[in-house]
Design a protein around this motif. Structure first.
Motif, mmCIF file in Angstrom:
data_model
loop_
_atom_site.group_PDB
_atom_site.id
_atom_site.type_symbol
_atom_site.label_atom_id
_atom_site.label_comp_id
_atom_site.label_asym_id
_atom_site.label_seq_id
_atom_site.Cartn_x
_atom_site.Cartn_y
_atom_site.Cartn_z
ATOM 1 N N ILE A 8 0.817 -1.211 0.000
ATOM 2 C CA ILE A 8 0.000 0.000 0.000
ATOM 3 C C ILE A 8 0.848 1.257 0.000
ATOM 4 O O ILE A 8 1.964 1.270 0.532
ATOM 5 N N SER A 9 0.319 2.313 -0.593
ATOM 6 C CA SER A 9 0.889 3.641 -0.473
ATOM 7 C C SER A 9 -0.224 4.575 -0.031
ATOM 8 O O SER A 9 -1.317 4.574 -0.602
ATOM 9 N N ILE A 10 0.028 5.360 1.019
ATOM 10 C CA ILE A 10 -0.968 6.280 1.567
ATOM 11 C C ILE A 10 -0.404 7.691 1.478
ATOM 12 O O ILE A 10 0.724 7.945 1.907
ATOM 13 N N ASN A 11 -1.182 8.609 0.925
ATOM 14 C CA ASN A 11 -0.742 9.986 0.759
ATOM 15 C C ASN A 11 -1.550 10.918 1.654
ATOM 16 O O ASN A 11 -2.764 10.797 1.756
ATOM 17 N N THR A 12 -0.860 11.857 2.294
ATOM 18 C CA THR A 12 -1.506 12.959 2.986
ATOM 19 C C THR A 12 -1.028 14.247 2.335
ATOM 20 O O THR A 12 -0.327 14.227 1.321
ATOM 21 N N PHE A 77 6.462 14.439 1.262
ATOM 22 C CA PHE A 77 5.931 14.442 -0.101
ATOM 23 C C PHE A 77 6.840 15.222 -1.051
ATOM 24 O O PHE A 77 7.116 14.772 -2.167
ATOM 25 N N LEU A 78 7.337 16.370 -0.615
ATOM 26 C CA LEU A 78 8.105 17.232 -1.507
ATOM 27 C C LEU A 78 9.536 16.764 -1.688
ATOM 28 O O LEU A 78 10.075 16.800 -2.803
ATOM 29 N N THR A 79 10.179 16.310 -0.614
ATOM 30 C CA THR A 79 11.600 15.968 -0.685
ATOM 31 C C THR A 79 11.863 14.474 -0.808
ATOM 32 O O THR A 79 12.972 14.073 -1.154
ATOM 33 N N GLN A 80 10.866 13.649 -0.498
ATOM 34 C CA GLN A 80 10.999 12.190 -0.450
ATOM 35 C C GLN A 80 11.946 11.728 0.653
ATOM 36 O O GLN A 80 12.342 10.570 0.700
ATOM 37 N N ARG A 81 12.308 12.614 1.559
ATOM 38 C CA ARG A 81 13.207 12.258 2.650
ATOM 39 C C ARG A 81 12.481 11.403 3.689
ATOM 40 O O ARG A 81 11.315 11.655 4.016
ATOM 41 N N LEU A 82 13.176 10.408 4.222
ATOM 42 C CA LEU A 82 12.587 9.533 5.232
ATOM 43 C C LEU A 82 12.474 10.292 6.550
ATOM 44 O O LEU A 82 13.479 10.720 7.118
ATOM 45 N N VAL A 83 11.237 10.440 7.036
ATOM 46 C CA VAL A 83 11.028 11.162 8.291
ATOM 47 C C VAL A 83 10.627 10.236 9.431
ATOM 48 O O VAL A 83 10.645 10.646 10.597
ATOM 49 N N GLY A 84 10.253 9.000 9.114
ATOM 50 C CA GLY A 84 9.835 8.105 10.188
ATOM 51 C C GLY A 84 9.376 6.753 9.682
ATOM 52 O O GLY A 84 9.498 6.430 8.496
ATOM 53 N N ILE A 85 8.846 5.997 10.628
ATOM 54 C CA ILE A 85 8.342 4.653 10.365
ATOM 55 C C ILE A 85 6.994 4.495 11.068
ATOM 56 O O ILE A 85 6.813 4.972 12.192
ATOM 57 N N VAL A 86 6.068 3.837 10.421
ATOM 58 C CA VAL A 86 4.830 3.382 11.058
ATOM 59 C C VAL A 86 4.809 1.863 10.968
ATOM 60 O O VAL A 86 5.060 1.296 9.898
ATOM 61 N N GLN A 87 4.523 1.213 12.089
ATOM 62 C CA GLN A 87 4.464 -0.248 12.124
ATOM 63 C C GLN A 87 3.114 -0.724 12.626
ATOM 64 O O GLN A 87 2.556 -0.161 13.571
ATOM 65 N N LEU A 88 2.609 -1.774 11.998
ATOM 66 C CA LEU A 88 1.465 -2.522 12.498
ATOM 67 C C LEU A 88 1.969 -3.897 12.897
ATOM 68 O O LEU A 88 2.757 -4.514 12.172
ATOM 69 N N ALA A 89 1.522 -4.393 14.057
ATOM 70 C CA ALA A 89 2.011 -5.676 14.567
ATOM 71 C C ALA A 89 0.919 -6.355 15.390
ATOM 72 O O ALA A 89 -0.091 -5.747 15.739
ATOM 73 N N HIS A 90 1.165 -7.645 15.683
ATOM 74 C CA HIS A 90 0.236 -8.422 16.512
ATOM 75 C C HIS A 90 -1.189 -8.360 15.959
ATOM 76 O O HIS A 90 -2.161 -8.189 16.697
ATOM 77 N N THR A 91 -1.300 -8.493 14.652
ATOM 78 C CA THR A 91 -2.594 -8.364 13.992
ATOM 79 C C THR A 91 -3.456 -9.601 14.230
ATOM 80 O O THR A 91 -3.001 -10.731 14.071
#
Length: 211
Positions: A8-12, A77-91
């Protein structure tokens, strides 16, 4: 019944949440060596670029394939620089519930990126994947993470006593572990009803685009 997350790709307005890529390894390693990441997460310290590469090419794909979770890079969005991570676990696919966590690079903190990314992920889970519950666990003294949970509408459901192992620096500069409590937060689809208006007032308008 589907028991794996899609690619998935999610845009804000400001961010793109997407699968981790091998090119992210240097920035990921740098982010994971931050003092606050060392203190509040179980990420090994020091965290090498080789470990980041294994996370991207082995761990994250295995978690998604097995249906246990999903790891998303959070990029500007503008720079494509990595600013963080979101994780889903224990689904739990029968209960339609999963646990969310987030890490933001030190240079990107204070910009509302964690709240924006977490809220976008929650909306996608509830609206597109028909999940019914999202959980967060924050260490008792991790006020920044607790503020993110509150901003996206989470309800504090109780304290898991002695359930968290945090870390602190010793006098010689090494890490030592200390035991503390987890605060358990829950988020249901109806909890998001008022959040969109609140975030719009803060200047963020769109959390609904994904592909």
């Amino acid at each position: 019944m589907t028991t794996t997350f899609p690619d998935i790709s999610i845009n804000t307005d400001r961010l793109v949440l997407r699968a981790l890529e091998e090119a992210d390894a240097p920035a990921l390693a740098e982010m994971m060596n931050d003092e606050l990441v060392g203190a509040w997460t179980a990420v090994p310290q020091p965290f090498t670029e080789a470990a980041a590469h294994r996370w991207i090419t082995e761990y994250a794909p295995a978690e998604r394939a097995a249906g246990r979770g999903l790891d998303l890079a959070v990029t500007e969005f503008l720079t494509q620089r990595l600013v963080g991570i979101v994780q889903l676990a224990h689904t739990d696919w029968r209960v339609r519930s999963t646990e969310l966590s987030y890490i933001v690079a030190p240079w990107a903190r204070g910009e509302g990126y964690a709240s924006e990314a977490a809220l976008a992920t929650a909306r996608w889970l509830f609206n597109d994947r028909k999940f019914e519950r999202l959980e967060l666990r924050t260490a008792a003294d991790n006020t920044a993470s607790q503020q993110v949970a509150q901003k996206i509408g989470c309800i504090s459901e109780g304290v898991l006593r002695n359930a968290c192992i945090a870390r602190t620096r010793t006098e010689d500069g090494s890490w030592t572990e200390l035991r503390t409590d987890f605060i358990l937060w829950g988020l249901l689809p109806e909890d998001l009803d008022d959040v969109a208006d609140q975030m719009a007032e803060a200047g963020y308008s769109s959390y609904t685009d994904w592909n």
